[in-house]
Design a protein around this motif. Structure first.
Motif, PDB file in Angstrom:
ATOM      1  N   THR A   1       0.814  -1.263  -0.130  1.00  0.00           N
ATOM      2  CA  THR A   1      -0.010  -0.085   0.102  1.00  0.00           C
ATOM      3  C   THR A   1       0.790   1.265   0.140  1.00  0.00           C
ATOM      4  O   THR A   1       0.483   2.425   0.474  1.00  0.00           O
ATOM      5  CB  THR A   1      -0.952   0.115   1.254  1.00  0.00           C
ATOM      6  OG1 THR A   1      -0.338   0.259   2.511  1.00  0.00           O
ATOM      7  CG2 THR A   1      -1.723  -1.479   1.146  1.00  0.00           C
TER       8      THR A   1
ATOM      9  N   ASN B   1      -7.076   0.194   1.047  1.00  0.00           N
ATOM     10  CA  ASN B   1      -7.092  -0.886  -0.192  1.00  0.00           C
ATOM     11  C   ASN B   1      -7.670  -2.021   0.696  1.00  0.00           C
ATOM     12  O   ASN B   1      -6.840  -2.790   1.520  1.00  0.00           O
ATOM     13  CB  ASN B   1      -5.635  -1.284  -0.737  1.00  0.00           C
ATOM     14  CG  ASN B   1      -4.917   0.091  -1.143  1.00  0.00           C
ATOM     15  OD1 ASN B   1      -3.530   0.086  -0.990  1.00  0.00           O
ATOM     16  ND2 ASN B   1      -5.567   0.871  -1.744  1.00  0.00           N
TER      17      ASN B   1
ATOM     18  N   HIS C   1      -6.094   1.663  -9.931  1.00  0.00           N
ATOM     19  CA  HIS C   1      -5.546   1.707  -8.737  1.00  0.00           C
ATOM     20  C   HIS C   1      -5.559   2.879  -7.836  1.00  0.00           C
ATOM     21  O   HIS C   1      -4.719   3.379  -7.108  1.00  0.00           O
ATOM     22  CB  HIS C   1      -4.144   1.609  -9.171  1.00  0.00           C
ATOM     23  CG  HIS C   1      -3.449   2.215 -10.361  1.00  0.00           C
ATOM     24  ND1 HIS C   1      -4.008   2.030 -11.499  1.00  0.00           N
ATOM     25  CD2 HIS C   1      -2.397   2.998 -10.728  1.00  0.00           C
ATOM     26  CE1 HIS C   1      -3.520   3.008 -12.370  1.00  0.00           C
ATOM     27  NE2 HIS C   1      -2.501   3.577 -11.840  1.00  0.00           N
TER      28      HIS C   1
ATOM     29  N   SER D   1      -9.628   1.677  -5.592  1.00  0.00           N
ATOM     30  CA  SER D   1      -8.994   1.191  -4.186  1.00  0.00           C
ATOM     31  C   SER D   1      -7.857   0.045  -4.625  1.00  0.00           C
ATOM     32  O   SER D   1      -7.435  -0.582  -3.404  1.00  0.00           O
ATOM     33  CB  SER D   1     -10.024   0.635  -3.173  1.00  0.00           C
ATOM     34  OG  SER D   1     -10.556  -0.781  -3.692  1.00  0.00           O
ATOM     35  N   THR D   2      -7.573  -0.266  -5.622  1.00  0.00           N
ATOM     36  CA  THR D   2      -6.596  -1.422  -5.783  1.00  0.00           C
ATOM     37  C   THR D   2      -5.148  -0.983  -5.233  1.00  0.00           C
ATOM     38  O   THR D   2      -4.767   0.021  -5.671  1.00  0.00           O
ATOM     39  CB  THR D   2      -6.595  -2.011  -7.240  1.00  0.00           C
ATOM     40  OG1 THR D   2      -5.659  -1.127  -8.045  1.00  0.00           O
ATOM     41  CG2 THR D   2      -7.822  -2.185  -7.757  1.00  0.00           C
ATOM     42  N   PRO D   3      -4.439  -1.783  -4.660  1.00  0.00           N
ATOM     43  CA  PRO D   3      -3.264  -1.268  -4.012  1.00  0.00           C
ATOM     44  C   PRO D   3      -2.297  -0.834  -4.998  1.00  0.00           C
ATOM     45  O   PRO D   3      -1.981  -1.532  -6.042  1.00  0.00           O
ATOM     46  CB  PRO D   3      -2.674  -2.344  -3.259  1.00  0.00           C
ATOM     47  CG  PRO D   3      -3.529  -3.523  -3.672  1.00  0.00           C
ATOM     48  CD  PRO D   3      -4.636  -3.154  -4.288  1.00  0.00           C
TER      49      PRO D   3
END
Ligand SMILES: Cc1ncc(COP(=O)(O)O)c(C=O)c1O
Lengths: 439, 485
Positions: free
Chosen positions: A100, B82, B270, B274-276
């Motif tokens: 992240t 995420n 991304h 919300s995709t990391p």
């Protein structure tokens, strides 16, 4: 109370506090710049919100509509490979600190990602026998297309030569990237490479080629260089653990697909495009590059470097438009190689080689099945079958086997088979047995 | 702290004959090896135990800031939470272990997911159709301008439409993509409100115009309220309108770019979905088009024929930009995100993202100037300028670096280029007022330090694993790999 969503930070009370602070009654007032008649929140195609438990159920059902995958009974490759991925890869790469984080622009708080990338660049240069590598491209196809564009920039020649034995899908990507810049691609047969001096920016070769064979790299490299063209190789990094590195043949730019080194096959992506070149062409390279330097205290540290090649500085004159690429896949590849280590990677390569050669021998002993490859190969080869590959693959599916790739559009009744360390003698014998009975 | 700086490399840890995983023995009869002139003599790779590997990558990870550990107000990047479940579901064997080239009838689950995601994204953007094959925002942009090019060439084989207009506030990938597509790029200035200078647009709306690339809201975090006029001017001149959807978190569920007059947009899964980010990818940059460009979509696209899903190519397709079908693993995560929020949740996302940005803007506007301060509201992000602090000799960079000491990731710096000493803050809807208040406190404290203790800022950061780096040295003497012994 209005419905709450777990991914939204503010409770209703906090939302009201913010509106109150802003001195407005409703968040509507924040959207006044959108012309009123264009305010539209009709999301009729999208179902209503579901719980996490329902989501798990739904996705599990969807995934079960796919064939139940059993890689050891799957013999298809052609640019995407089933390999065993050690436990370290996923468990470490899923750490939130890697997963992240953003692109490491703030070096002081991104040394993890930066150092991993430096390791990755080092591994790629070692695998390919090249001077320098970047932090990765989207995947093998676009990486090759960018290599061709780079060769054109280096040579200031807008025509490229390409062996007709590269993957059809790579040809397609090359066309999509090169045609808009009016770059001509001339496809040539391996035995019939004809390049006049200064006519082509580069000669493009796949190693091993799409059909699995090892091309005569020495001769091809000489031909390219004699005509003052760059020698561009799209190489399987695993094959290069066993066979000579492309750099040993004087390759100028080497690209490839990194998926086979620890990245799930995942229906085609995300993967990582590898990209390496001779140091004299470093400043023409696309993509991000990490370099080692020192911090204010004189301690060694890593940082994104040579950024004046890139879009955020050079804009329309950048070496590429690429920005976000595939850092996490690069991390997975680095963990994979670190875990297997030198002996492990050599064993995997060796296992691919021997499984494939055993299978080739067994299959070509079956009546009517003929091995097409006359040159040495690594872990893929083409078999001409007595009947249509479509029928064969259908029969194999009935016994839970995924056969090779049907390439009858290129070679009469041809199937491209692939073998890796994931196969055992038993699984290969079972394939062979079933092939015996398809007729 | 200083042991961090001596983090050895894999090769430094390497000791002969170690390995980190046991492999199965080869159980087939061995074949003869090819002649040795074809084979590699040696290869230098690390040799480590499994624990060596685990410790190495775990320790390194702890030198990163991430969303999971810190507030990450990085403008233009939409660093939202995420969801963990999405990673888990993308790893289901029935998705992650499927080869891309097996017959379509055997992968109906994956195709159904892609088909539905296409229609969700078309619905949210107000477009006719979507291709999921492009693997990041920049590749979506490239696909978009390639479609514009193919469209004009289809209209007339001798098309002279070779100019793409791009506002001076645009992200660098926009001009880079246009020039990769073989266009020449012309920059359009912004007016004093941060909107596009319409007069300059009109001057360039001529027979050479292929199209325009717009970001909405602009990279200043402002919604250009002349947008419908802009689209009309471009269309009347025969050009097409491209939308950079990087800032979609401001408008999803509030308006639709298709309705406003855009012909093609890309979406950054991304960011908005919300995709990391994975430290710089994987991304996914689907392209959505209206009827005008429908036939030009990059392949493959998933279609449904009497409940059977299949890959198809559009009749005038610009072709494939990758070997397979795009970043499927990322698509699964975005699909999960949309299903979890549902149609009710999506407008709540943009609403909260915009509220949070306005909260920060209003709390900080007395301490820091705003890039374009004659607009009273912003969208999902706010661009500050450190011009006031510059008078004390403090740069935007210093402020950003000082924030690292407070345990926050820095805002985006020096972008957009048209704002002096820009600091671009994007909080996203994931953060709560509580977190924002603490961040605001830190920013106010730093503003205070700018006046009273500017030395502290020049030297910042102080508390990070490494301090400011010698970037000039890195570029002057490139050291890009370990040297093998
Ligand atoms: C406004 C804008 N456009 C385009 C891009 C490019 O997207 P990507 O990095 O996915 O290629 C970005 C982000 O990096 C962006 O912020």
């Amino acid at each position: 109370m209005a419905k709450q969503f777990p991914y939204i930070g503010n409770s209703e009370i906090e939302q009201e506090a913010i509106l109150e602070y802003l001195g407005i009654k409703s968040a509507e007032d924040l959207f006044v710049d959108i012309p009123k008649e264009y305010r539209d929140s009709n999301l009729s195609e999208i179902p209503s919100s579901i719980s996490e438990m329902q989501l798990v159920e739904h996705l599990t059902l969807l995934s079960e509509k796919n064939i139940n995958p059993n890689p050891s009974k799957s013999f298809i490759g052609a640019g995407a490979y089933h390999h065993y991925i050690p436990s370290t890869v996923l468990s470490l790469a899923q750490r939130g600190e890697y997963l992240t984080s953003y692109t490491p622009y703030q070096a002081e708080v991104s040394q993890g990602t930066l150092q991993v990338t430096y390791e990755l660049q080092s591994l790629i240069t070692e695998l390919y026998g090249m001077d320098v590598a970047n932090a990765g491209m989207y995947e093998g196809g676009s990486s090759l297309a960018e290599a061709a564009l780079m060769a054109c920039r280096v040579k200031n020649i807008y025509k490229v030569a390409c062996l007709s034995t590269i993957a059809p899908r790579y040809k397609e990507v090359l066309r999509s990237y090169l045609a808009p810049q009016s770059i001509e691609i001339v496809f040539m047969d391996t035995n019939d490479v004809d390049m006049k001096k200064d006519e082509y920016a580069c000669l493009i070769v796949q190693y091993p080629n799409f059909y699995g064979s090892i091309e005569d790299m020495r001769a091809l490299s000489d031909t390219a260089h004699k005509s003052n063209s760059l020698f561009v190789v799209s190489a399987d990094p695993l094959a290069a653990v066993m066979y000579k590195a492309p750099g040993d043949y004087g390759a100028d730019i080497v690209v490839g697909e990194g998926q086979g080194l620890g990245i799930p096959i995942s229906f085609g992506g995300p993967y990582i495009g590898l990209f390496a070149c001779k140091s004299e062409y470093l400043r023409q390279m696309p993509g991000r590059i990490v370099g080692k330097t020192v911090d204010k205290r004189g301690d060694s540290a890593f940082v994104l470097t040579l950024q004046t090649r890139e879009q955020h500085i050079r804009r329309e004159r950048a070496t590429s438009n690429i920005c976000t690429s595939e850092a996490l896949m690069g991390l997975m590849m680095t963990i994979y190689v670190a875990t297997l280590g030198k002996s492990g990677l050599q064993q995997v390569a060796s296992s691919c080689f021997h499984n494939a050669h055993y299978a080739a021998e067994q299959i070509s002993q079956i009546d009517g099945f003929e091995l097409i490859n006359s040159q040495p190969f690594f872990n893929e080869f083409v078999i001409a079958c007595p009947i249509s590959p479509k029928i064969i693959n259908k029969k194999l599916i009935e016994v839970g086997i995924i056969g090779g790739l049907d390439i009858s559009d290129q070679i009469d009744n041809g199937i491209l088979f692939c073998f890796t360390e994931i196969h055992s003698k038993e699984s290969i014998d079972s394939l062979v047995d079933n092939l015996k009975h398809v007729n | 702290m200083s042991e961090y700086n001596k983090m050895p490399l894999l090769m430094d840890l390497s000791r002969k004959d170690k390995f980190g995983v046991s492999l199965s023995d080869i159980d087939v009869p061995l074949s003869e090896l090819p002649e040795s002139s074809l084979l590699r003599e040696d290869i230098q790779l690390p040799e480590l135990s499994q624990l060596d590997v685990v410790r190495y990558f775990t320790n390194l990870s702890q030198m990163n800031y991430s969303i999971d550990t810190q507030f990450y107000p990085l403008g233009s990047c939409t660093m939202k939470y995420n969801p963990k479940i999405n990673d888990q579901l993308a790893s289901l064997k029935g998705f992650s272990n499927i080869h891309p080239l097996i017959e379509e009838s055997l992968v109906q689950g994956s195709l159904e997911l892609m088909f539905n995601l296409q229609s969700y994204l078309s619905n949210i953007s107000g477009m006719t159709a979507t291709s999921l094959s492009t693997m990041a925002g920049a590749q979506g942009e490239l696909a978009g301008v390639l479609m514009i090019k193919a469209f004009h060439e289809k209209q007339s084989t001798s098309s002279k439409r070779n100019v793409i207009l791009i506002p001076d506030s645009a992200h660098g990938t926009n001009p880079a993509s246009a020039s990769m597509a073989g266009f020449s790029v012309k920059s359009i200035p912004s007016d004093q409100n941060g909107n596009m200078d319409i007069d300059v647009l009109k001057e360039n709306a001529n027979e050479n115009l292929a199209g325009i690339m717009l970001t909405l809201p602009s990279t200043l975090g402002l919604f250009d309220n002349q947008i419908v006029d802009i689209c009309n001017i471009v269309h009347e001149a025969g050009g097409l309108v491209y939308g950079d959807g990087a800032n979609m978190n401001a408008w999803m569920g509030q308006t639709k770019l298709g309705d406003l007059g855009f012909d093609v947009i890309h979406i950054n899964l991304h960011k908005t979905f919300s995709t990391p980010h994975g430290g710089g990818g994987p991304g996914s940059g689907p392209v959505c088009v209206n009827d005008t460009l429908l036939n030009y979509l990059p392949g493959p696209v998933v279609q449904r024929n009497s409940n059977v899903y299949e890959f198809v190519e559009m009749p005038d397709t610009i072709g494939h930009l990758g070997a397979f079908h795009g970043n499927f693993g990322v698509l699964v995560r975005a699909y999960c995100y949309i299903r979890a929020l549902g149609k009710e949740g999506i407008p709540e996302v943009s609403k909260n993202a915009v509220m949070n940005a306005n909260y920060i803007m209003n709390k900080l506007k007395h301490a820091y100037d705003i890039g374009f301060d004659n607009r009273s509201i912003c969208m999902h992000e706010v661009v500050f300028t450190a011009r006031k602090q510059k008078q004390n000799g403090v740069k935007g960079l210093d402020i950003a670096k000082r924030l690292l000491d407070y345990g926050y990731h820095a805002p985006t710096m020096y972008f957009p280029l048209i704002v002096d000493e820009a600091l671009m803050v994007e909080p996203t809807e994931s953060e709560s007022k509580n977190t924002l208040d603490k961040f605001i406190d830190a920013m106010l404290q730093i503003a205070d330090e700018c006046e009273n203790n500017s030395e502290l800022l020049h030297e910042a950061p102080h508390n990070t694993p490494v301090q400011r780096l010698d970037e000039a040295l890195a570029a002057r003497q490139p050291n890009l790999k370990w040297s093998t012994k």
